[in-house]
Design a protein around this motif. Structure first.
Motif, mmCIF file in Angstrom:
data_model
loop_
_atom_site.group_PDB
_atom_site.id
_atom_site.type_symbol
_atom_site.label_atom_id
_atom_site.label_comp_id
_atom_site.label_asym_id
_atom_site.label_seq_id
_atom_site.Cartn_x
_atom_site.Cartn_y
_atom_site.Cartn_z
ATOM 1 N N TYR A 194 98.451 104.427 64.654
ATOM 2 C CA TYR A 194 97.023 104.019 63.763
ATOM 3 C C TYR A 194 97.217 104.310 62.402
ATOM 4 C CZ TYR A 194 94.873 105.008 68.441
ATOM 5 O OH TYR A 194 94.674 105.053 69.612
ATOM 6 N N VAL A 195 96.845 103.157 61.536
ATOM 7 C CA VAL A 195 96.909 103.222 59.960
ATOM 8 C C VAL A 195 95.771 103.796 59.708
ATOM 9 C CG1 VAL A 195 97.414 102.358 57.920
ATOM 10 C CG2 VAL A 195 98.996 101.594 59.942
ATOM 11 N N ILE A 196 95.591 105.098 58.963
ATOM 12 C CA ILE A 196 94.543 105.536 58.361
ATOM 13 C C ILE A 196 94.512 105.310 57.015
ATOM 14 C CG2 ILE A 196 93.066 107.748 58.203
ATOM 15 C CD1 ILE A 196 93.544 106.488 61.234
ATOM 16 N N LEU A 197 93.651 104.561 56.497
ATOM 17 C CA LEU A 197 93.334 104.211 55.013
ATOM 18 C C LEU A 197 93.124 105.495 54.329
ATOM 19 C CD1 LEU A 197 91.722 100.897 55.053
ATOM 20 C CD2 LEU A 197 94.372 101.165 54.983
ATOM 21 N N PRO A 198 93.134 105.646 52.843
ATOM 22 C CA PRO A 198 93.066 106.814 52.009
ATOM 23 C C PRO A 198 91.420 107.366 52.361
ATOM 24 C CG PRO A 198 94.089 105.277 50.795
ATOM 25 C CD PRO A 198 93.834 104.537 52.029
ATOM 26 N N ASP A 199 90.401 106.438 52.577
ATOM 27 C CA ASP A 199 89.104 106.629 52.818
ATOM 28 C C ASP A 199 88.653 107.116 54.332
ATOM 29 O OD1 ASP A 199 89.016 104.398 54.116
ATOM 30 O OD2 ASP A 199 87.441 103.424 53.081
ATOM 31 N N GLY A 200 89.737 107.284 54.879
ATOM 32 C CA GLY A 200 89.584 107.546 56.402
ATOM 33 C C GLY A 200 89.236 106.728 57.331
ATOM 34 N N THR A 201 89.313 105.464 56.843
ATOM 35 C CA THR A 201 88.920 104.147 57.646
ATOM 36 C C THR A 201 90.244 103.946 58.500
ATOM 37 O OG1 THR A 201 87.325 103.532 56.370
ATOM 38 C CG2 THR A 201 88.448 101.461 57.994
ATOM 39 N N ASN A 202 90.036 103.688 59.987
ATOM 40 C CA ASN A 202 91.158 103.363 60.716
ATOM 41 C C ASN A 202 91.413 101.808 60.811
ATOM 42 O OD1 ASN A 202 92.552 102.261 63.351
ATOM 43 N ND2 ASN A 202 92.074 104.076 64.210
ATOM 44 N N LEU A 203 92.381 101.439 59.885
ATOM 45 C CA LEU A 203 92.720 100.063 59.904
ATOM 46 C C LEU A 203 93.062 99.221 61.006
ATOM 47 C CD1 LEU A 203 93.629 97.752 57.625
ATOM 48 C CD2 LEU A 203 95.910 98.384 58.286
ATOM 49 N N ASN A 204 93.705 99.758 62.102
ATOM 50 C CA ASN A 204 93.565 98.918 63.492
ATOM 51 C C ASN A 204 92.390 98.513 63.792
ATOM 52 O OD1 ASN A 204 95.600 101.091 62.809
ATOM 53 N ND2 ASN A 204 96.593 100.602 64.746
ATOM 54 N N ARG A 205 91.308 99.418 63.706
ATOM 55 C CA ARG A 205 89.791 99.077 64.438
ATOM 56 C C ARG A 205 89.398 98.295 63.596
ATOM 57 N NH1 ARG A 205 84.596 100.037 64.244
ATOM 58 N NH2 ARG A 205 83.473 100.452 66.104
ATOM 59 N N LEU A 206 89.415 98.591 62.166
ATOM 60 C CA LEU A 206 88.916 97.442 61.146
ATOM 61 C C LEU A 206 89.365 96.111 61.410
ATOM 62 C CD1 LEU A 206 87.046 97.388 58.657
ATOM 63 C CD2 LEU A 206 88.999 97.882 57.371
ATOM 64 N N LEU A 207 90.703 95.839 61.778
ATOM 65 C CA LEU A 207 91.111 94.562 61.933
ATOM 66 C C LEU A 207 90.513 93.824 63.105
ATOM 67 C CD1 LEU A 207 94.971 95.106 61.168
ATOM 68 C CD2 LEU A 207 93.482 93.423 60.079
ATOM 69 N N VAL A 208 90.164 94.665 64.073
ATOM 70 C CA VAL A 208 89.500 94.062 65.424
ATOM 71 C C VAL A 208 88.012 94.011 65.032
ATOM 72 C CG1 VAL A 208 88.650 94.747 67.791
ATOM 73 C CG2 VAL A 208 91.016 95.420 66.977
ATOM 74 N N GLU A 209 87.318 95.038 64.064
ATOM 75 C CA GLU A 209 85.882 94.567 63.618
ATOM 76 C C GLU A 209 86.093 93.467 63.009
ATOM 77 O OE1 GLU A 209 83.201 97.047 61.009
ATOM 78 O OE2 GLU A 209 83.961 98.181 62.784
ATOM 79 N N GLN A 210 86.906 93.333 62.163
ATOM 80 C CA GLN A 210 86.747 92.069 61.075
ATOM 81 C C GLN A 210 87.097 90.516 61.904
ATOM 82 O OE1 GLN A 210 85.492 92.000 58.079
ATOM 83 N NE2 GLN A 210 85.013 94.111 58.418
ATOM 84 N N GLY A 211 87.591 90.642 63.212
ATOM 85 C CA GLY A 211 87.855 89.575 63.797
ATOM 86 C C GLY A 211 89.362 89.023 63.840
#
Length: 123
Positions: free
Chosen positions: A73-90
């Motif tokens: 999992y790639v965790i961005l500097p603000d703590g966001t999980n990039l993997n999940r974010l990509l799913v959430e953004q479609g």
């Protein structure tokens, strides 16, 4: 400096025609032209969010796939999980073939993306 990283738990469409296109067509009725557009958008999204950033890699089980890529999992500097974010953004779907600890959470993110008609799920 760590080599290639395979984003754990997600499947982003390929930039070129591939065998995975059949999965998207059969499971979700998404045509290849849309997959290519989403692949380009996902790449730009990743560049915008990761380039020149110090990220954290979080592991979950095996650390490398059969191609030698890190599975993380790639965790961005603000703590966001990039993997999940990509799913959430479609920009990605949940990778259904293997188990991982955040799978149910990722399915909720995918459902949210569908409801909001983000990315892959847009009309």
């Amino acid at each position: 400096g760590r080599g290639r990283v395979r984003l754990l738990g997600i499947d982003v469409p390929e930039g070129k025609d591939s065998e995975r296109d059949r999965f998207y067509a059969d499971q979700f009725d998404i045509p290849p032209a849309k997959l290519r557009a989403i692949a380009r958008s996902a790449l730009q999204f990743n560049i915008a969010n990761v380039k020149n950033q110090v990220v954290t890699l979080q592991f979950d089980g095996e650390r490398r796939d059969r191609y030698g890529r890190l599975l993380a999992y790639v965790i961005l500097p603000d703590g966001t999980n990039l993997n999940r974010l990509l799913v959430e953004q479609g920009y990605a779907t949940v990778f259904r073939r293997y188990e991982f600890s955040l799978k149910e959470d990722f399915f909720r993110a995918e459902e949210l993306a569908r409801k909001q008609q983000n990315g892959l799920w847009s009309p």
